[in-house]
Write an enzyme that holds these catalytic residues in place. Structure first.
Site, PDB file in Angstrom:
ATOM      1  N   GLU A  31     -35.160  -5.701   5.906  1.00  0.00           N
ATOM      2  CA  GLU A  31     -35.704  -6.294   4.608  1.00  0.00           C
ATOM      3  C   GLU A  31     -37.078  -5.807   4.555  1.00  0.00           C
ATOM      4  O   GLU A  31     -38.065  -6.706   4.303  1.00  0.00           O
ATOM      5  CB  GLU A  31     -35.299  -7.084   3.810  1.00  0.00           C
ATOM      6  N   GLU A  84     -27.367 -15.996  -6.648  1.00  0.00           N
ATOM      7  CA  GLU A  84     -27.620 -15.267  -6.461  1.00  0.00           C
ATOM      8  C   GLU A  84     -26.854 -14.019  -7.493  1.00  0.00           C
ATOM      9  O   GLU A  84     -28.151 -12.893  -8.634  1.00  0.00           O
ATOM     10  CB  GLU A  84     -28.592 -14.036  -5.698  1.00  0.00           C
ATOM     11  N   ASP A 139     -23.338  -9.231   1.585  1.00  0.00           N
ATOM     12  CA  ASP A 139     -24.580 -10.332   1.053  1.00  0.00           C
ATOM     13  C   ASP A 139     -24.279 -11.191  -0.264  1.00  0.00           C
ATOM     14  O   ASP A 139     -24.262 -11.045  -1.040  1.00  0.00           O
ATOM     15  CB  ASP A 139     -25.634  -8.846   0.760  1.00  0.00           C
TER      16      ASP A 139
HETATM   17  C1  BDP Z   1     -30.767 -11.321  -0.557  1.00  0.00           C
HETATM   18  C2  BDP Z   1     -31.575 -11.543  -1.334  1.00  0.00           C
HETATM   19  C3  BDP Z   1     -32.522 -11.576  -0.837  1.00  0.00           C
HETATM   20  C4  BDP Z   1     -32.561 -12.335   0.391  1.00  0.00           C
HETATM   21  C5  BDP Z   1     -32.048 -11.654   1.814  1.00  0.00           C
HETATM   22  C6  BDP Z   1     -31.633 -12.363   3.084  1.00  0.00           C
HETATM   23  O1  BDP Z   1     -31.273 -10.326  -2.228  1.00  0.00           O
HETATM   24  O2  BDP Z   1     -33.577 -12.322  -1.786  1.00  0.00           O
HETATM   25  O3  BDP Z   1     -34.238 -12.049   1.252  1.00  0.00           O
HETATM   26  O4  BDP Z   1     -30.575 -12.353   1.013  1.00  0.00           O
HETATM   27  O5  BDP Z   1     -30.700 -13.751   2.981  1.00  0.00           O
HETATM   28  O6  BDP Z   1     -29.053 -11.843  -0.837  1.00  0.00           O
HETATM   29  O7  BDP Z   1     -32.390 -12.350   3.776  1.00  0.00           O
END
Ligand code: BDP
Length: 721
Positions: A308, A410, A382
């Site tokens: 990401e 989340e 996720d």
């Molecule tokens: C996702 C989230 C994000 C996190 C990412 C992570 O949306 O904000 O940075 O995981 O775990 O669930 O790095």
């Protein structure tokens, strides 16, 4: 007569006062309310009226202070401090070094390791006493919390023979807290770390945080976000971090930091962060040396790399092992560790994102240094309301793997929903990987049993913020609690954990505990039903992930959209990950793979995770898939309504403030559940072309209405997807 009336009025006033006695939830499960059962109260007071507890270390002092506070509040008792048991009812607490009595229990001490404890009732010369013994102050602290819990939960202090030690070595919270005090995916206010006031001002909340964590055995915390800011590694911040570490140390909690891989460039002035570059290696060595001057027992780094948009070794043509090992080498002399996250998916959109972590990490098995642990999310996508266990568990026998859970909700309605997560945590822990035949559960992978690893860890992404009750929803506290308890012992049941949490947090009244425990135990399945039943996943609204967004089709990259995951079309719905599709099933061991490969043998709750199924497919119930889907969504809403009914009956059984808070939050949850149900069914109906039968509560608006609902300014997003 007048006097009588006055008396009645006064009594009513008093009753009202008792009922309304507010509890803002700040004390969490450590409320230490006066024991109300008279027989128990007297019995407890008799059992611990004298104390032998020499406390010569910060941890033993913390343990003793906790014990004294607890006994004073619950039993109105200040036990007499004595040097030998002069009468029945003596509590002895200590280590072999501080207590001769404890030193006499060699067999127990051998069995419990560094962090365990025993609690034993003994009778000698006609005098009975209770001994809390451990090899370390930390063990004594844990034992003290257990004794206090026994009293809080109306347990018996007779014939005690408790022997406890944690199954997993490192039990961590991961805070996704930013230096500006926003919290990524945080729904309980701003970060509790007041960086601008540190290191001078130690907020008493830090101590209560440490107490709460110690009470459930959490022994480490990563205080900053995985999407890391290199500034947290600068001297200014290290001094602040050291003040936190000093505060947590007496409670047995080590401090860890996330490390931004490009820090040598960003704060070190180097031209590269290539892990094989000598200058970069030296920069990290110097940085780590510096950290240990401030924090001599610093735990190590947690790293999110090449995921990401985060920088990482791949930026320089190196792999994850190169990056992790470089950091591991410089931490090694201090016994520090690297927790390297496996939550990765690269910039090229894959045929199936679920396969990516496995594809990148499995080939690296055996290449990591001994002080590296790879941290794997419970599922491959996720933190969805339900995911099958991550195929990496069991697939990297030479590498210790840590479990990462998300405690913050989340994808589960933020702190607006009551969703008790122990059943979700347990579902993954109890899953059988078949890595070494039947019984190779995920729990055995992460507690080191399966491959004989001694470095073992578990992490939970924290749901803690500066809201007065810490977690936003009063029942969010249960998820922090349950995470800690399962980290200590993955074999505990969701039921047992809910039971003790309810008793400590609310009341020992069975007419409250039993129905509310049932609410908790059903709540996760309820949320799955009204959000993503039958294996559906990742169809939340964009950005915030709060409400439904099954129609999201344009979000920057396909694997951030919902349509990528549910693949609904006129033929059916679901992601074909079988051997005729993306073949993600091939990442599992044959027993699991074969089960997931066929529609008929895939567990119904994961059906659409692995298969694209026709709308008219006949489910085991005899219903078509469409009808089954409809029924799951309706069942989800119905269960929220029955949660509400049950909760409303609890009026008067607990303080009014928390009663009302939960009641109102359940109203939000009910409305939200209806929105989820109607949105998803109206949307999927455009493909299935099948009705929601008469007799079902019909959607009150059309699809366009639901599509137009915007979840603006959802907390915890700060520009992230
Ligand atoms: C996702 C989230 C994000 C996190 C990412 C992570 O949306 O904000 O940075 O995981 O775990 O669930 O790095």
């Amino acid at each position: 007569m007048r006097r009588k009336i006055c008396y009645v009025i006064a009594l009513l006033g008093l009753l009202h006062l008792v009922q309304a006695k507010a509890d803002n939830g700040y004390r969490l499960w450590l409320r230490y309310e006066r024991v109300t059962d008279n027989a128990l109260y007297n019995n407890y007071r008799q059992s611990v009226k004298q104390l032998i507890f020499p406390a010569n270390s910060p941890t033993l002092k913390a343990a003793k202070a906790e014990l004294q506070t607890g006994l004073l509040q619950m039993l109105n008792l200040q036990p007499a401090e004595v040097s030998s048991a002069t009468t029945s009812g003596t509590l002895v607490a200590g280590t072999a070094l501080t207590s001769k009595t404890v030193a006499g229990y060699q067999a127990q001490l051998k069995a419990i390791g560094d962090e365990g404890y025993f609690i034993k009732s003994v009778a000698a010369n006609g005098k009975s006493s209770i001994i809390i013994g451990a090899n370390t102050g930390k063990g004594v602290l844990y034992g003290v919390f257990n004794l206090l819990k026994l009293i809080q939960t109306n347990g018996s202090l007779q014939q005690l023979n408790v022997i406890e030690s944690p199954k997993i070595k490192l039990r961590l919270l991961n805070h996704w807290d930013n230096l500006d005090r926003t919290v990524e995916r945080g729904y309980a206010g701003s970060s509790i770390w007041k960086w601008h006031k540190l290191p001078q001002y130690i907020d008493p909340r830090y101590i209560d945080y440490a107490r709460a964590n110690a009470s459930i055995g959490i022994n480490g915390t990563v205080v900053n976000n995985v999407n890391a800011n290199a500034l947290s590694l600068t001297k200014d911040y290290l001094i602040k971090v050291a003040a936190l570490a000093n505060t947590f140390r007496p409670y047995g909690i080590k401090l860890y930091l996330t490390a931004r891989f490009s820090a040598p460039v960003e704060i070190g002035g180097l031209k590269t962060a290539d892990p094989l570059d000598a200058g970069v290696q030296k920069w990290w060595k110097d940085k780590v040396d510096e950290i240990y001057t401030y924090i001599p027992d610093f735990g190590g780094f947690l790293v999110k790399a090449n995921s990401e948009g985060q920088p990482g070794p791949q930026t320089y043509g190196r792999n994850h092992a190169d990056g992790a090992n470089m950091l591991a080498d410089v931490l090694k002399p201090y016994n520090g560790i690297v927790m390297w996250r496996a939550f990765v998916y690269d910039d090229k959109v894959p045929d199936d994102r679920a396969k990516q972590a496995y594809n990148e990490f499995k080939p690296l098995d055996g290449q990591f240094k001994s002080n590296v642990i790879v941290q794997v999310k419970n599922g491959a996508i996720d933190f969805q309301p339900r995911e099958p266990f991550h195929p990496l568990f069991g697939a990297m026998p030479k590498t210790p793997l840590a479990m990462e859970y998300q405690i913050t909700q989340e994808y589960l309605g933020f702190s607006n929903y009551l969703v008790y997560l122990a059943p979700l945590f347990k579902e993954t822990l109890d899953s059988d990987t078949y890595a070494k035949g039947k019984g190779s559960t995920v729990a055995k992978v992460i507690d080191g049993q399966l491959e004989g690893h001694s470095l073992t860890a578990i992490a939970g992404v924290s749901n803690i913020g500066s809201d007065v009750n810490w977690t936003g929803h009063p029942f969010g506290q249960a998820n922090w609690y349950a995470y800690g308890r399962l980290a200590w012992n993955p074999n505990l049941s969701s039921d047992a954990i809910a039971d003790e949490w309810l008793r400590m947090t609310f009341t020992n009244d069975a007419s409250f505990i039993n129905p509310v425990k049932q609410i908790m135990l059903n709540s996760r399945e309820t949320a799955v039903n009204f959000m993503t039943p039958l294996g559906l996943h990742h169809m939340m609204s964009m950005g915030g992930h709060y409400g439904p967004g099954p129609w999201v089709s344009n979000a920057g990259r396909p694997d951030w959209t919902s349509v990528y995951y549910h693949k609904a079309d006129s033929a059916g719905i679901g992601f074909n990950r079988s051997s005729t599709g993306s073949n993600a099933v091939a990442q599992y061991y044959p027993e699991v793979r074969n089960r997931f490969d066929k529609i008929e043998t895939t567990p119904q709750e994961l059906l659409l995770w692995f298969h694209h199924v026709s709308w008219n497919y006949t489910m085991p119930s005899g219903k078509t898939l469409w009808m089954e889907l409809v029924d799951h969504y309706y069942a989800g809403v119905d269960s929220v309504r029955s949660m509400q009914k049950t909760w409303n009956l609890m009026h008067g059984k607990i303080d009014n403030s928390r009663f009302e808070e939960v009641k109102q939050l359940l109203q939000i949850q009910e409305q939200s559940a209806v929105t989820w149900r109607n949105s998803c069914l109206l949307y999927f109906q455009t493909f299935s072309k099948q009705p929601i039968l008469a007799g079902y509560e019909q959607p009150d608006h059309d699809l366009a209405y639901y599509k137009n609902i915007q979840y603006l300014f959802a907390p915890g997003t700060h520009g992230v997807q």
